[in-house]
Design a protein around this motif. Sequence first.
Motif, mmCIF file in Angstrom:
data_model
loop_
_atom_site.group_PDB
_atom_site.id
_atom_site.type_symbol
_atom_site.label_atom_id
_atom_site.label_comp_id
_atom_site.label_asym_id
_atom_site.label_seq_id
_atom_site.Cartn_x
_atom_site.Cartn_y
_atom_site.Cartn_z
ATOM 1 N N ILE A 80 0.846 -1.198 0.000
ATOM 2 C CA ILE A 80 0.000 0.000 0.000
ATOM 3 C C ILE A 80 0.881 1.248 0.000
ATOM 4 C CG2 ILE A 80 -1.534 1.384 1.457
ATOM 5 C CD1 ILE A 80 -2.913 -1.212 2.272
ATOM 6 N N ARG A 81 0.518 2.186 -0.863
ATOM 7 C CA ARG A 81 1.161 3.494 -0.859
ATOM 8 C C ARG A 81 0.085 4.570 -0.733
ATOM 9 N NH1 ARG A 81 5.111 1.055 0.080
ATOM 10 N NH2 ARG A 81 7.110 1.023 -1.040
ATOM 11 N N GLU A 82 0.031 5.219 0.409
ATOM 12 C CA GLU A 82 -0.890 6.342 0.585
ATOM 13 C C GLU A 82 -0.236 7.584 -0.005
ATOM 14 O OE1 GLU A 82 -2.934 9.107 4.085
ATOM 15 O OE2 GLU A 82 -1.827 7.288 4.632
ATOM 16 N N VAL A 83 -0.855 8.156 -1.038
ATOM 17 C CA VAL A 83 -0.215 9.272 -1.719
ATOM 18 C C VAL A 83 -1.246 10.113 -2.454
ATOM 19 C CG1 VAL A 83 0.265 7.842 -3.780
ATOM 20 C CG2 VAL A 83 1.627 9.895 -3.347
ATOM 21 N N SER B 293 2.962 17.660 -6.685
ATOM 22 C CA SER B 293 4.023 17.291 -7.622
ATOM 23 C C SER B 293 5.146 16.477 -6.988
ATOM 24 C CB SER B 293 4.594 18.548 -8.280
ATOM 25 O OG SER B 293 3.592 19.229 -9.007
ATOM 26 N N GLU B 294 5.650 16.917 -5.824
ATOM 27 C CA GLU B 294 6.784 16.213 -5.230
ATOM 28 C C GLU B 294 6.424 14.783 -4.821
ATOM 29 O OE1 GLU B 294 5.437 19.327 -2.071
ATOM 30 O OE2 GLU B 294 5.643 19.199 -4.255
ATOM 31 N N ASN B 295 5.137 14.541 -4.548
ATOM 32 C CA ASN B 295 4.720 13.199 -4.157
ATOM 33 C C ASN B 295 4.874 12.200 -5.303
ATOM 34 O OD1 ASN B 295 4.000 14.326 -1.737
ATOM 35 N ND2 ASN B 295 1.787 14.166 -2.050
ATOM 36 N N GLU C 29 10.207 6.737 -6.497
ATOM 37 C CA GLU C 29 11.454 6.410 -5.805
ATOM 38 C C GLU C 29 11.232 5.284 -4.793
ATOM 39 O OE1 GLU C 29 15.419 6.449 -5.055
ATOM 40 O OE2 GLU C 29 14.369 7.583 -6.630
ATOM 41 N N SER C 30 10.032 5.259 -4.174
ATOM 42 C CA SER C 30 9.736 4.224 -3.182
ATOM 43 C C SER C 30 9.565 2.841 -3.808
ATOM 44 C CB SER C 30 8.464 4.584 -2.402
ATOM 45 O OG SER C 30 7.295 4.319 -3.165
ATOM 46 N N LEU C 31 9.487 2.795 -5.140
ATOM 47 C CA LEU C 31 9.289 1.526 -5.843
ATOM 48 C C LEU C 31 10.565 1.032 -6.521
ATOM 49 C CD1 LEU C 31 5.914 2.452 -7.632
ATOM 50 C CD2 LEU C 31 6.217 1.380 -5.386
ATOM 51 N N ALA D 221 1.288 14.221 -13.289
ATOM 52 C CA ALA D 221 1.674 12.994 -12.585
ATOM 53 C C ALA D 221 1.785 11.826 -13.559
ATOM 54 C CB ALA D 221 0.655 12.679 -11.489
ATOM 55 N N LEU D 222 0.822 11.701 -14.452
ATOM 56 C CA LEU D 222 0.834 10.597 -15.421
ATOM 57 C C LEU D 222 2.059 10.673 -16.315
ATOM 58 C CD1 LEU D 222 -2.053 9.072 -17.400
ATOM 59 C CD2 LEU D 222 -0.226 10.184 -18.715
ATOM 60 N N THR D 223 2.402 11.884 -16.769
ATOM 61 C CA THR D 223 3.555 12.045 -17.654
ATOM 62 C C THR D 223 4.854 11.700 -16.941
ATOM 63 O OG1 THR D 223 2.416 13.790 -18.884
ATOM 64 C CG2 THR D 223 4.797 13.661 -19.138
#
Length: 253
Positions: free
Chosen positions: A56-59, A64-66, A72-74, A112-114
């Motif tokens: 789970i990633r709560e985001v 933008s920075e998220n 990076e967390s992946l 975000a998608l880009t």
Amino acid sequence: MKYTVITGASSGIGYESALVFAGRGKNLVIAARRTEQLEQLKKEVHNINADLDVIIREVDLSVSENVYDLYESLKDLDIETFINNAGFGNFAAVGEQKLPKIESMLRLNNEALTILSSLYARDYAEVEGTQLINVSSGGGYTIVADAVTYCATKFFVSAFTEGLAQELEDKGAKMQAKVLAPAATETEFADRSMDTENFDYEGNIPQFHTAKEMAHFMLDLYDSDKVVGIVDGETYEFELKDPIYPYARRTRK
């Protein structure tokens, strides 16, 4: 261990897609703003297959920075499929739309998608069996009255993803890029688009699909060699197609 990443997984098409990919035995990374719904989804996935790993990633990807932090967390995971499903709409005349909401929509639907697509292509374009699936809309191919800005964001998603698919093909890359374009789908989309609650599709929309139906259409697209999976706006039949937008290849000397 390979993973399928799904953004916007706390409800609707993202939620149901996680379940159908779990049915295929895929380990999952499910990302969204609402942890409680993601925890419920994780339980449902484990009811399907208790051996699957679910991260789970709560985001909030409208910040933008998220977006960079999520990717990076992946970095330590082997990502087989990346599904950019997170997004929302807006129904209002251009001159009357709430600009703070529009700013968030642009950041989520497009920025975000880009960024996530670009980072994934950078790392995985040459990895056999990888797929990027970006969720657009029928409104990414037809402009809908009082949803002009939303449709424009989805035109971007469709054109960007179709172009990426052909760019990858030109380069002989192993990754496939694909775009899913739903029509009206029974999700929370209408509530957020119209700033309302508990919109009744049954009483107001003459034709629509359920989120579960759209998730199975996504799986059909995943299994195919086509770039576009689109719902016909008149018949509501799902069609798998080659790229729709024209693509001008560079002439090389």
